[in-house]
Scaffold this active site. Structure first.
Site, short mmCIF file in Angstrom:
data_model
loop_
_atom_site.label_atom_id
_atom_site.label_comp_id
_atom_site.label_asym_id
_atom_site.label_seq_id
_atom_site.Cartn_x
_atom_site.Cartn_y
_atom_site.Cartn_z
N ASN A 190 0.81 -1.23 0.00
CA ASN A 190 0.00 0.00 0.00
C ASN A 190 0.84 1.28 0.00
OD1 ASN A 190 0.77 -0.44 2.65
ND2 ASN A 190 -1.11 0.39 3.51
N ARG A 198 11.25 3.98 5.54
CA ARG A 198 11.03 4.24 6.97
C ARG A 198 11.83 3.25 7.83
NH1 ARG A 198 4.87 5.02 8.76
NH2 ARG A 198 4.83 2.77 8.95
N GLY A 269 2.59 -4.99 7.75
CA GLY A 269 1.58 -5.76 7.03
C GLY A 269 0.48 -6.19 7.98
N GLU A 291 4.82 -3.47 12.43
CA GLU A 291 3.77 -2.46 12.21
C GLU A 291 2.61 -3.20 11.58
OE1 GLU A 291 3.93 0.41 13.34
OE2 GLU A 291 6.07 0.77 13.61
N CYS A 325 -3.12 1.64 6.93
CA CYS A 325 -3.40 1.00 8.23
C CYS A 325 -3.83 2.01 9.28
CB CYS A 325 -2.21 0.17 8.69
SG CYS A 325 -0.68 1.06 8.60
N SER A 481 0.89 11.44 9.55
CA SER A 481 2.22 10.86 9.42
C SER A 481 3.28 11.87 8.98
CB SER A 481 2.20 9.72 8.40
OG SER A 481 1.32 8.72 8.85
N GLU A 498 8.44 3.51 14.50
CA GLU A 498 9.23 3.93 13.34
C GLU A 498 9.19 5.45 13.22
OE1 GLU A 498 7.81 1.57 10.00
OE2 GLU A 498 9.12 -0.06 10.63
P1 ADP Z 1 -1.69 -8.89 2.21
O1 ADP Z 1 -2.54 -10.08 2.55
O2 ADP Z 1 -2.44 -7.65 2.02
O3 ADP Z 1 -0.73 -9.15 1.09
P2 ADP Z 1 0.36 -9.42 4.16
O4 ADP Z 1 0.50 -8.94 5.55
O5 ADP Z 1 0.18 -10.90 3.99
O6 ADP Z 1 -0.83 -8.60 3.52
O7 ADP Z 1 1.60 -8.97 3.28
C1 ADP Z 1 2.55 -8.01 3.64
C2 ADP Z 1 3.92 -8.52 3.26
O8 ADP Z 1 4.15 -9.75 3.95
C3 ADP Z 1 4.08 -8.84 1.77
O9 ADP Z 1 5.41 -8.50 1.39
C4 ADP Z 1 3.92 -10.35 1.73
O10 ADP Z 1 4.58 -10.95 0.64
C5 ADP Z 1 4.62 -10.71 3.04
N1 ADP Z 1 4.33 -12.06 3.54
C6 ADP Z 1 3.15 -12.70 3.62
N2 ADP Z 1 3.32 -13.94 4.13
C7 ADP Z 1 4.65 -14.08 4.39
C8 ADP Z 1 5.49 -15.12 4.90
N3 ADP Z 1 5.00 -16.30 5.26
N4 ADP Z 1 6.83 -14.89 5.00
C9 ADP Z 1 7.34 -13.71 4.63
N5 ADP Z 1 6.62 -12.69 4.13
C10 ADP Z 1 5.29 -12.86 4.02
#
Ligand code: ADP
Length: 520
Positions: A190, A198, A269, A291, A325, A481, A498
């Site tokens: 996003n 950051r 995420g 975060e 977020c 922010s 952060e």
């Molecule tokens: P969304 O479902 O909106 O993609 P996520 O929190 O799953 O949100 O994704 C945020 C980041 O976390 C992305 O870079 C995604 O590739 C990463 N991600 C998701 N699952 C894993 C995992 N098992 N290991 C490492 N990175 C992950």
């Protein structure tokens, strides 16, 4: 200038044309080239960046324009082998990067900031095409993103330790701050640029080296940052990027979260993914900076200035089509001002929101990142309606992942949209009577990132500000922010802060040195 999309697949052509016609009836076919990503070659990188080299992987994965479904690039699909190479390179580079003086690191970060600023238009186009947000917002993101390199180039020179008064005359107590080491940086789609700087600005300023795994939807901004880092003179191995597909993500994530050479996992995420990464990082007791998700309450009290509150609601809710977020997720409006607020808000939505491709002048609402995201909003709307909510604006999903900005009234706390983060342009309004009631609803959540309060009663503002269980509070302000202030949440919204003077702390260890045997 090279156009990036020679390979529009036959499948996406009809869908693209259908969507363009729906969004812009009457658009001549020739104008459709408007939606080609035009970015000059050096910033358009499609390989991984490891140890100062551009590396190909055995396969590639497509990056799609979420507004049209059109393929805009094919990027190297790095796997665990490339991730391990990147960790090893970062570990090797750490041994010399940490020995550089703070001023040397500061100068390099500042150069990187200058390059981002010089290339802001191209960087903004990359963001718009891979994540869908309007160009104006992408330009703001580039400025925001670059500001973290500037801020941490300044903070690099202010990593002070302490000399503490000792209880013994023959000893001195020193507290030294030292970089923790290799930092795994996992970021969302996003804010494809700002969520990287950051973290990386703080890490590099502290003397750490990094391996970045960008989101699978938005690797191009991360790779453009790598190109500029190289141009800035950031040494090989200090900044590495391993893009990968959704399929490869778990195996790459495993390397980044379990390799013994990694000292910290820094993630932005969803809360669900954050928990998975924390569990993996636990086995080797890594530091963690998290975060995670929010569920921000936006409380409007009877005494609020209604124009200010409506302006704040529009900015907070509809930036990036509600995909931030910190964006307001639940609108709590006191009975005395409720009807006027809802009416004025509806008028503002009609007047100010324009759906379209992010590169089209005048667009304020791009698509959601993918159809899963749009489906989630649709589900929340139909659940709310089935429980008695009224749709005052929007409510429908359009073609692709476009969603109408939606205003719901008569919302109650048993509805899905008041229980989980939406991440879309849905604005649900709950009516309340007393301050206690509003605070009880606002705090009834397992997450606490941002919260907003609109009131002109100073005593009430202080009470609410202190009582809100969130890491960030906006008083009569919807956009908060900035690199000078701390960003982070309480409860399951995460760990650490952060930005601000605190943002560098996660990347530093404090070493106590007892300097003894001194003769008086
Ligand atoms: P969304 O479902 O909106 O993609 P996520 O929190 O799953 O949100 O994704 C945020 C980041 O976390 C992305 O870079 C995604 O590739 C990463 N991600 C998701 N699952 C894993 C995992 N098992 N290991 C490492 N990175 C992950």
């Amino acid at each position: 200038m090279s156009r990036l999309c020679p390979s529009m697949s036959p499948v996406c052509v009809p869908r693209t044309l259908r969507l363009l016609r729906q969004l812009f009836p009457g658009l001549p076919a020739a104008m459709q080239r408007l939606y080609s990503l035009d970015v000059s070659a050096p910033l358009l990188r499609t390989q991984g960046y490891v140890d100062g080299r551009w590396v190909s992987a055995a396969s590639v994965f497509p990056v799609l324009d979420p507004a049209t479904g059109q393929e805009i690039a094919r990027v190297s699909d790095c796997g665990p082998a490339e991730a391990k190479q990147a960790v090893d390179a970062a570990f090797k580079a750490f041994q010399s990067w940490k020995q550089r003086s703070a001023k040397e690191r500061s100068v390099l970060l500042r150069r990187w900031f200058d390059l981002m600023t010089n290339h802001k238009e191209e960087l903004a186009r990359l963001i718009t095409f891979e994540c869908g947000k309007p160009l104006q917002e992408s330009l703001s993101e580039v400025a925001y993103s670059a500001s973290f390199l500037e801020w941490f180039s300044e903070e690099a020179r202010r990593v002070y330790g302490d000399i503490v008064p000792s209880p013994n005359k023959d000893r001195k107590i020193l507290l030294l701050k030292q970089p923790v080491g290799v930092s795994s940086i996992i970021t969302p789609w996003n804010f494809p640029s700002a969520m990287i700087t950051r973290k990386v600005g703080a890490a590099l300023a502290a003397g750490c080296t990094v391996v970045v795994k960008p989101a699978e939807d938005t690797p191009l901004s991360a790779l453009a940052l790598a190109e500029l880092a190289e141009q800035a003179g950031i040494p090989a191995g200090v900044f590495n990027v391993v893009p990968c597909s959704r399929e490869k993500t778990p195996s790459v994530g495993e390397v980044l979260c379990t390799d013994p050479l990694v000292a910290i996992v820094s993630f932005t995420g969803s809360t669900a993914t954050g928990k998975v990464l924390l569990r993996m990082a636990a086995d080797t007791v890594k530091k963690a900076s998290m975060e995670l998700g929010g569920h921000a309450p936006f409380i409007v009290f009877d005494s609020a200035d209604i124009d200010v509150a409506v302006r704040g609601a529009m900015a907070s809710k509809f930036r990036n089509s509600g995909q931030t977020c910190v964006c307001s997720n639940r609108f709590l409006v006191q009975s005395g001002i409720h009807d006027r607020f809802v009416e004025q808000l509806g008028r503002a939505m009609d007047a100010e929101l324009r759906l379209g491709h992010g590169s089209e002048p005048g667009t304020t609402q791009g698509p959601l990142i993918n159809s899963r995201a749009a489906e989630k909003v649709v589900q929340q709307v139909s659940d709310a309606v089935s429980r008695g909510a009224k749709v005052l604006k929007g409510g429908k999903r359009l073609d692709g992942s476009f969603m109408e900005p939606t205003l719901l009234a008569d919302v109650t706390t048993d509805m899905l949209c008041t229980k989980e983060e939406t991440f879309g342009p849905l604005l649900p309004v709950i009516r309340f009577n007393t301050e206690e009631e509003a605070l009880a609803i606002a705090n009834a959540s397992n997450v606490g990132l941002a919260g907003y309060c609109y009131s002109q009663d100073v005593s009430q503002i202080w009470r609410v500000m202190e009582a809100l269980e969130t890491g960030i509070v906006g008083i009569n302000e919807g956009l908060l922010s900035t690199p000078e202030a701390s960003f982070g949440g309480v409860k399951e919204s995460g760990l650490g802060r952060e930005g601000s003077k605190y943002g560098i702390d996660d990347y530093l260890d404090v070493k106590y040195v007892c300097f003894g045997g001194l003769k008086p």
